[in-house]
Design an enzyme around this catalytic site. Sequence first.
Site, PDB file in Angstrom:
ATOM      1  CD  GLU A 279      -3.035  -0.322   2.268  1.00 43.89           C
ATOM      2  OE1 GLU A 279      -4.206  -0.906   2.377  1.00 43.89           O
ATOM      3  OE2 GLU A 279      -2.780   0.435   3.330  1.00 43.89           O
TER       4      GLU A 279
ATOM      5  CD1 TRP B 115      -8.827   0.445   5.658  1.00 42.44           C
ATOM      6  CD2 TRP B 115     -10.109   1.213   7.313  1.00 42.44           C
ATOM      7  NE1 TRP B 115      -8.302   0.184   6.926  1.00 42.44           N
ATOM      8  CE2 TRP B 115      -9.098   0.911   8.141  1.00 42.44           C
ATOM      9  CE3 TRP B 115     -11.035   2.121   8.089  1.00 42.44           C
ATOM     10  CZ2 TRP B 115      -8.995   0.639   9.224  1.00 42.44           C
ATOM     11  CZ3 TRP B 115     -11.156   1.908   9.404  1.00 42.44           C
ATOM     12  CH2 TRP B 115      -9.996   1.227  10.085  1.00 42.44           C
TER      13      TRP B 115
ATOM     14  CE  LYS C  71      -7.431   4.189   6.891  1.00 42.60           C
ATOM     15  NZ  LYS C  71      -6.558   3.583   7.984  1.00 42.60           N
TER      16      LYS C  71
HETATM   17  P1  ADP Z   1      -0.398   0.388   8.264  1.00 48.50           P
HETATM   18  O1  ADP Z   1      -1.376   0.686   9.181  1.00 48.50           O
HETATM   19  O2  ADP Z   1      -0.594   1.529   7.094  1.00 48.50           O
HETATM   20  O3  ADP Z   1       0.316  -0.685   7.924  1.00 48.50           O
HETATM   21  P2  ADP Z   1       1.197   1.236  10.688  1.00 48.50           P
HETATM   22  O4  ADP Z   1       0.304   0.224  11.355  1.00 48.50           O
HETATM   23  O5  ADP Z   1       2.571   0.799  10.645  1.00 48.50           O
HETATM   24  O6  ADP Z   1       0.674   1.395   9.174  1.00 48.50           O
HETATM   25  O7  ADP Z   1       0.763   2.595  11.244  1.00 48.50           O
HETATM   26  C1  ADP Z   1       1.532   3.120  12.099  1.00 48.50           C
HETATM   27  C2  ADP Z   1       1.248   2.067  13.599  1.00 48.50           C
HETATM   28  O8  ADP Z   1       2.517   2.316  14.416  1.00 48.50           O
HETATM   29  C3  ADP Z   1       0.016   2.526  14.513  1.00 48.50           C
HETATM   30  O9  ADP Z   1      -0.595   1.257  14.312  1.00 48.50           O
HETATM   31  C4  ADP Z   1       0.664   2.594  15.761  1.00 48.50           C
HETATM   32  O10 ADP Z   1      -0.206   2.149  16.752  1.00 48.50           O
HETATM   33  C5  ADP Z   1       1.941   1.956  15.794  1.00 48.50           C
HETATM   34  N1  ADP Z   1       3.229   2.539  16.607  1.00 48.50           N
HETATM   35  C6  ADP Z   1       2.946   4.183  17.170  1.00 48.50           C
HETATM   36  N2  ADP Z   1       4.400   4.039  17.861  1.00 48.50           N
HETATM   37  C7  ADP Z   1       4.860   2.890  17.967  1.00 48.50           C
HETATM   38  C8  ADP Z   1       6.113   2.427  18.534  1.00 48.50           C
HETATM   39  N3  ADP Z   1       6.871   3.137  19.466  1.00 48.50           N
HETATM   40  N4  ADP Z   1       6.451   1.133  18.289  1.00 48.50           N
HETATM   41  C9  ADP Z   1       5.681   0.367  17.449  1.00 48.50           C
HETATM   42  N5  ADP Z   1       4.483   0.821  16.859  1.00 48.50           N
HETATM   43  C10 ADP Z   1       4.261   2.000  17.135  1.00 48.50           C
END
Ligand code: ADP
Length: 253
Positions: A34, A103, A230
């Site tokens: 994505e 989504w 998304k």
């Molecule tokens: P996508 O949903 O596009 O795959 P991500 O899931 O990587 O992207 O989006 C950012 C994610 O990183 C969020 O789910 C958030 O909860 C998570 N996040 C924020 N801070 C941290 C951290 N310190 N360590 C690990 N994950 C984190």
Amino acid sequence: MPEFVEIRTEPEEEKPELDVPFELLDLNLLKPHEELDPNELEAFIESVTGSGIFWKAALVSKEGYVILDGHHRWAGLKKLNAKVMPCILLDYVNNPEVKVYTWYPFIIGSLNHLIDVLKNIEEIELIYESNKDTVVEKVESMEAAFGLIHSDTNKKFILIAGDDDPYDLQKIIIKHLINDQKIQLGYIDTIKGAEELLVQGKAVAYFVRRAPKKKEIVERASKGKVYPPKTTRHSLPFVPKKIHISLEKLINP
Ligand code: ADP
């Protein structure tokens, strides 16, 4: 400020927590499927550099090492010169426990303005359709990239089609929506939720779109092609327990 609002009508918090094993996988081995949102990327980088702790393992398919959930963590770690990312490897394509949904983009603002914006996108054609089920069917069969559903009884629904691949058309449309100052783009996890937004007057329209199939996701990612932001929403019957790994260990494993 995020470029969009996100609404979950099916909260993850209600699922049981599970202690799932993870592995530190080489960032260069992993394939995204994505496009990224620059604001989300920045938010993750701020979070992980602020605390120095990485706490949420990414979900990755055993088939082709495709990132299912964790695009911004992956891109953020790359930017921070890390070498590896904690990943939960999942049997994906034939595993009924891993479900893929999409989504649904919705619009806050003026419906007339939205339709004008769409009319001005040269790569697309607008086809008017009065039956909502037909709109959904044509989107599912990929005859249209998006179906626009709204609550204005004086107007027909709209199928949005074009010559390009439907997901590439979606990318073009979403870019126009993000760049328009007069409307706000949001995403919601279910059609039922999107319908409620219309009834409550919280949105003027939403777009139906087809969730790609797992095999298509692996194939597209393997070719180095990505979907619009998304497009997929992966769901497990559990929430993996938080982990606790220092960023330093991901930079110098
Ligand atoms: P996508 O949903 O596009 O795959 P991500 O899931 O990587 O992207 O989006 C950012 C994610 O990183 C969020 O789910 C958030 O909860 C998570 N996040 C924020 N801070 C941290 C951290 N310190 N360590 C690990 N994950 C984190």
